[in-house]
Write a protein that holds these residues in place. Structure first.
Motif, mmCIF file in Angstrom:
data_model
loop_
_atom_site.group_PDB
_atom_site.id
_atom_site.type_symbol
_atom_site.label_atom_id
_atom_site.label_comp_id
_atom_site.label_asym_id
_atom_site.label_seq_id
_atom_site.Cartn_x
_atom_site.Cartn_y
_atom_site.Cartn_z
ATOM 1 N N ARG A 8 -82.718 20.833 -64.462
ATOM 2 C CA ARG A 8 -81.498 20.309 -64.717
ATOM 3 C C ARG A 8 -80.548 21.123 -63.323
ATOM 4 N NH1 ARG A 8 -81.567 21.605 -70.238
ATOM 5 N NH2 ARG A 8 -80.950 23.735 -69.584
ATOM 6 N N THR A 9 -80.884 22.280 -63.500
ATOM 7 C CA THR A 9 -79.974 22.960 -62.509
ATOM 8 C C THR A 9 -80.462 22.724 -60.857
ATOM 9 O OG1 THR A 9 -79.261 24.589 -63.881
ATOM 10 C CG2 THR A 9 -79.189 25.082 -61.677
ATOM 11 N N ASP A 53 -72.616 25.373 -67.733
ATOM 12 C CA ASP A 53 -73.922 26.116 -68.373
ATOM 13 C C ASP A 53 -73.170 27.692 -68.672
ATOM 14 O OD1 ASP A 53 -75.804 27.713 -69.635
ATOM 15 O OD2 ASP A 53 -77.502 26.866 -68.184
ATOM 16 N N ASP A 69 -73.631 20.374 -64.286
ATOM 17 C CA ASP A 69 -74.666 21.066 -64.776
ATOM 18 C C ASP A 69 -74.371 21.489 -66.361
ATOM 19 O OD1 ASP A 69 -77.347 21.940 -65.043
ATOM 20 O OD2 ASP A 69 -76.823 23.993 -63.942
ATOM 21 N N SER A 70 -75.221 21.677 -67.225
ATOM 22 C CA SER A 70 -75.143 21.850 -68.233
ATOM 23 C C SER A 70 -76.346 22.640 -68.959
ATOM 24 C CB SER A 70 -75.116 20.412 -69.219
ATOM 25 O OG SER A 70 -76.461 19.955 -69.365
HETATM 26 MG MG LIG Z 1 -79.924 25.462 -65.767
#
Ligand SMILES: [Mg+2]
Ligand SMILES: Nc1ncnc2c1ncn2[C@@H]1O[C@H](COP(=O)(O)OP(=O)(O)OP(=O)(O)O)[C@@H](O)[C@H]1O
Length: 234
Positions: free
Chosen positions: A16-17, A40, A115-116
């Motif tokens: 994700r990141t 996050d 971002d999560s």
């Molecule tokens: Mg991440």
């Protein structure tokens, strides 16, 4: 009004990141004004961009100070960032699911990237509620694909549409990987990006250098692949 793109997968460590940062930088290279919001609590993206321990962070938004000055930080990647804060871990219940969306609606960017963290925290519900588009990065293993399916299910309660499922850390020779790819295509059809992003140690090296791959190894094949993928979102 900005276009808000959220990177979600309930499984952890799925890219994700990395994908959020790489695509944010690619959008910026294409001339877009880009803001990344690190939602996050672990703050990996904030750390990578050297903005850990910032005084003004996304916590200001969640504690009702969405107009706090100095919350937006400029970065060497030519994208702006609202950093995360470990104070998010101590957040009491979030009463208003639309709080993030409302805060973002006052900003003037072409693209806002969210971002999560993993899971279905209350924080992530505000990410769902803010998103116009959802991109699901996923590794090609069972638990990551399960996480992708959980996001698809959860997204039904929200306005945002799933615009892409992005396989990451791909190993073209992996039998399980190829089976998972086929499975994803059954569930998500054309939304699955194929080929996705192959596995490469360059990403770890870029993180150590505190850079996105697109700046760390500008001319690399994988930086180019992230640019191509992003191009389709322009
Ligand atoms: Mg991440
Ligand atoms: N294509 C790739 N090849 C090899 N390593 C990768 C690739 N993409 C990401 N990584 C590495 O894998 C790890 C997990 O990636 P990333 O942090 O982007 O995932 P995440 O879903 O954000 O994880 P988390 O659950 O920690 O938030 C990181 O160390 C990252 O550098």
């Amino acid at each position: 009004m900005s276009r808000i793109i959220a990177y979600l997968n309930s499984a952890g460590g799925v890219g994700r990141t990395t994908s959020a940062l790489s695509m944010a930088v690619a959008f910026s290279e294409y001339g877009k004004r880009v803001l990344i919001v690190d939602c996050d609590p672990q703050g990996a993206l904030t750390f990578t961009l050297g903005k850990e321990n910032s005084r003004r962070t996304v916590f200001d938004i969640y504690s009702g100070r969405s107009r706090a000055l100095g919350m937006i930080h400029q970065t060497a990647e030519r994208v702006d960032l609202i950093p995360s804060s470990s104070k998010l871990y101590g957040l009491a219940r979030i009463k208003d699911e639309n709080l993030l969306f409302d805060a973002l609606s006052t900003f003037e960017y072409d693209i806002v990237i969210l971002d999560s963290g993993s899971g279905f925290s209350e924080l992530n519900r505000t990410v769902f509620a803010a998103a116009d588009e959802i991109i699901i990065p996923t590794r090609l293993d069972l638990l990551s694909v399960r996480g992708a399916l959980q996001i698809a299910e959860a997204s039904k309660g929200y306005r945002g549409r799933i615009t892409a499922v992005l396989p990451t850390m791909m190993d073209p020779r992996s039998k399980v990987g190829n089976e998972m790819m086929a499975e994803l295509k059954v569930k998500f059809g054309k939304a699955v990006i194929d080929p996705g992003i192959t596995k490469s140690p360059l990403f770890l090296e870029a993180t150590i250098a505190g850079q996105s791959l697109l700046n760390f190894k500008k001319g690399s094949e994988l930086a180019g692949r992230y640019r191509e993928i992003t191009y389709d979102f322009l």
